[in-house]
Design an enzyme around this catalytic site. Structure first.
Site, PDB file in Angstrom:
ATOM      1  N   ASP A 361       0.842  -1.190   0.000  1.00 45.08           N
ATOM      2  CA  ASP A 361       0.000   0.000   0.000  1.00 45.08           C
ATOM      3  C   ASP A 361       0.886   1.253   0.000  1.00 45.08           C
ATOM      4  O   ASP A 361       1.867   1.336   0.742  1.00 45.08           O
ATOM      5  CB  ASP A 361      -0.878  -0.025   1.254  1.00 45.08           C
ATOM      6  CG  ASP A 361      -1.807   1.158   1.350  1.00 45.08           C
ATOM      7  OD1 ASP A 361      -2.654   1.310   0.457  1.00 45.08           O
ATOM      8  OD2 ASP A 361      -1.692   1.926   2.326  1.00 45.08           O
ATOM      9  N   GLU A 397       1.480  -0.519  -5.043  1.00 35.96           N
ATOM     10  CA  GLU A 397       0.558   0.561  -5.352  1.00 35.96           C
ATOM     11  C   GLU A 397       1.459   1.773  -5.555  1.00 35.96           C
ATOM     12  O   GLU A 397       1.979   2.338  -4.583  1.00 35.96           O
ATOM     13  CB  GLU A 397      -0.423   0.811  -4.203  1.00 35.96           C
ATOM     14  CG  GLU A 397      -1.411   1.920  -4.526  1.00 35.96           C
ATOM     15  CD  GLU A 397      -2.322   2.271  -3.358  1.00 35.96           C
ATOM     16  OE1 GLU A 397      -3.477   2.644  -3.602  1.00 35.96           O
ATOM     17  OE2 GLU A 397      -1.860   2.180  -2.197  1.00 35.96           O
TER      18      GLU A 397
END
Length: 706
Positions: A361, A397
């Site tokens: 993330d 990401e």
């Protein structure tokens, strides 16, 4: 002497406890068969206390000073202590927020290496290091009664003959899912197992995954997390789980625990069962921030142990945090011990929990040095040389909230990246936002302008049109605007720029024409993502037509909004998705190599682009935003033994295509509810292509069998 369990720790025996020096490794608490060794990092602490509790973690029974430190690691060994021991830490040192230090011995702290966490966090003023009434004063109220503690556990597990599937990237199909949302409403599972690790391992869940044809589940965060204060006070939860407090502890709220099995063992059993079915397990991990939030957040662990080293602080105001995560703080991976924590956690989940990779993330945070993002940074170098991590799947990401945080295409070789350029272009092309055929073709071919230019492989592009973050596929064609009122932020949260359409009606509709168009658009989007060159990703429930009723930021909705409604599954859409993935598996339209468009010694193009009239698509025609029909002749597919022809019509009217010479068989037609295609015949004839649809044909000898 018997191992000292929590039941031995009654007042009469406490006085006899003697802690010895121990050793500074491994980090955390580890039982060696005769005692427990404790090792805790703090570069600025003046002393660290070890606090022992009863089995429930409710009563502090003993407190002792870790007797020594080696470098920046404080350590001690408790002879006779054993598995099950519940403990916490207290750190002594300066309380000078203006210098970045927030030591406060009245705060019980969780060991960052805790394998099992005891207690449930409650938002109370006791957890704040500063007195909220007098912010410049230390808060001396003791929080031990309500603080999270750690339990000493064993990592032993009978893996038997478990083996990682090691699926090649060329064959990988990612299936992003939330453990609870995936099975919580599935009537095929026993009620006690629904929405849990055991539920994902249940035969009904595994059968769905295998029938669908995905090769890896990409799980939303399963590290133990804490709900933010705003959510807790509003009666909501952090459903997605992007607010980690325990980087070594699986989230207990996702466990069934029906047999008394430990949470970590239920998780391991899930991994073992999925591996037996040939399915890999990828974890979404959050190493960009912790649950301690900003300077007004709670002191639970890292902040109290060594705030100035664990977090990136603002140089000119060290009582404040750099906030590249948007969640109040940013872990400082530049520090060797923080980097070690991240690396140790990753290795733990591979070695002890047998997962097959990670999705990071806000991954640019991990590559931020002193001068912004660096693809050659310390973290990437550490991973590349690590014998455990260097061979697993690593997915970024590729953006964060800091300056220069958008890094699509900027990660090192071997890393996969979520490709939002693919997402946005496919949405724009099919859903009538500004787009060109050149844009669409570029994204179909693994975004060569992004990845080939950086020496990357086509598989590095993770192609998706929908993820957990945003509209579901059904909602993408049913809502023009977000409808996030239930999140409690007056519909201000969530993406504004969705490139979505409602096909004339906002939300559910009884109009057959509206629903037919919505279904066709969903199929076109799915086929584009699943057949394109690169690594495809599907969001769980999209193959079943799941709707979140227009909520495009359902991070706090642990209810029917996010739980897949299996009773209303779209059977046609599911069978369509099965067909597309089977076609990808058999034909592999695009190889995991870059195409040049040049001819071989026989004069055949490896890839050629065509106008509907059969002429080459070239020059200004690529940039003509008024036309959305094109053909892609793949002379060298990845697996089919003969050329493939992809015909695409993004226009709202039927188009006629002149087929190339040869004998052709249609294998996929997205205008059909299940993708079925029956056309077979000679080329050099017009082929009618329905509006908003895509057809895949194969030349004779392709060896496809659906």
């Amino acid at each position: 002497m018997d191992s000292l369990s929590v039941t031995h720790l009654e007042p009469a025996g406490i006085a006899a406890l003697r802690i010895e020096a121990g050793r500074p490794w491994p980090m955390g608490a580890h039982f060696d068969g005769e005692g427990v060794n404790f090792a805790v990092f703090s570069g600025h602490a003046q002393a660290i206390d070890l606090c022992l509790f009863d089995e429930a973690g409710e009563r502090e029974l003993a407190r002792m000073r870790l007797p020594t430190h080696t470098g920046d690691v404080w350590h001690g060994r408790l002879p006779g202590a054993g598995l099950g021991l519940v403990y916490g830490l207290r750190a002594h040192g300066p309380w000078r927020p203006d210098h970045g230090h927030r030591f406060n011995p009245s705060k019980l702290l969780l060991d960052p290496y805790a394998r099992e966490i005891v207690g449930r966090f409650e938002w109370r003023d006791d957890h704040l290091d500063a007195d909220w009434r007098h912010p410049t004063h230390m808060n001396t109220r003791d929080n031990a009664a309500h603080a999270l503690k750690a339990r000493v556990v064993s990592d032993r597990f009978d893996w038997a003959d478990d083996r990682a599937p090691d699926t090649p990237l060329a064959d990988t199909v990612l299936y992003e899912l939330h453990v609870k949302g995936f099975s919580h409403l599935n009537p095929a599972l026993p009620e006690a197992l629904r929405g849990t690790y055991a539920g994902l391992a249940h035969e009904a869940s595994v059968a769905h995954l295998r029938r669908l044809g995905v090769t890896a589940v990409s799980l939303l965060p399963v590290h133990q997390h804490v709900d933010e204060e705003r959510l807790a006070r509003a009666g909501l939860v952090n459903y997605w789980g992007y607010n980690t407090i325990g980087f070594f502890s699986p989230e207990p709220g996702l466990a069934a625990s029906v047999t008394g099995q430990a949470v970590r063992d239920e998780f391991r059993a899930m991994v073992k069962r999925l591996h037996a079915a040939g399915i890999e397990v990828i974890l979404d991990v959050v190493f960009n921030h912790t649950a301690e939030s900003g300077e007004h957040g709670p002191t639970m662990s890292f902040r109290g142990l060594d705030n100035a080293n664990y977090y990136r602080l603002q140089p000119a105001a060290r009582s404040h945090y750099e906030n590249y995560s948007g969640c109040g703080n940013t872990l400082d991976i530049r520090h060797p011990r923080v980097l070690q924590l991240v690396m140790d956690s990753l290795r733990y989940w591979i070695s002890e929990m047998h997962v097959d990779g990670f999705r990071f993330d806000l991954a640019p945070v991990l590559g931020r040095g002193n001068h912004g993002f660096d693809r050659g940074g310390t973290f990437f170098a550490a991973v590349a040389q690590d014998p455990v991590l260097s061979h697993v799947k690593l997915i970024a990401e590729p953006w964060d909230l800091g300056h220069g945080g958008y890094q699509v295409g900027g990660f090192p070789r071997g890393w996969l990246e979520w490709n939002d350029k693919f997402r946005d272009t496919m949405r724009a092309f099919w859903l009538d936002s500004p787009s060109t055929r050149g844009d669409w073709a570029q994204r179909l071919c693994a975004s060569a302008d992004v990845y080939e230019a950086h020496g990357r492989a086509p598989a590095d592009s993770v192609n998706y049109v929908v993820s957990h973050d945003g509209f579901t596929l059904r909602d993408l064609v049913s809502y023009r605007d977000r409808h996030n009122q239930a999140n409690g932020e007056n519909n201000r949260d969530g993406h504004r720029h969705n490139l979505s359409v409602n096909c004339g009606v906002e939300g559910p509709s009884g109009d057959a024409n509206v629903n037919t168009l919505r279904s066709r658009l969903q199929r076109a989007l799915l086929a584009s993502a699943l057949l394109a060159q690169g690594t495809p990703m599907l969001w769980a429930g999209d193959e079943l037509g799941h709707s979140q009723r227009g909520n495009n930021n359902a991070y706090c909705q642990d209810n029917e909004t996010t739980w897949i409604d299996w009773s209303r599954a779209d059977a046609d859409l599911f069978e369509f998705t099965v067909r597309v993935l089977a076609l990808r598996r058999q034909a592999m339209p695009f190889a995991n190599r870059w195409y040049s468009g040049l001819t071989d010694r026989l004069g055949l193009h490896d890839l050629a682009w065509l106008q509907p009239d059969g002429s080459p698509l070239q020059g200004d025609a690529w940039r003509d935003a008024g036309r959305r029909a094109l053909g892609c002749l793949i002379g060298r597919p990845g697996r089919a033994k003969a050329p493939l022809l992809l015909l695409v019509n993004g226009d709202a009217v039927e188009r006629s295509f002149l087929l190339p010479a040869g004998v052709w068989q249609a294998w996929l037609d997205t205008s059909d509810a299940r993708g079925r295609a029956t056309w077979h015949g000679q080329g050099e004839v017009p082929f009618p292509l329905a509006a908003h649809s895509l057809v895949l044909l194969a030349a004779a000898g392709a060896d496809i069998n659906l």
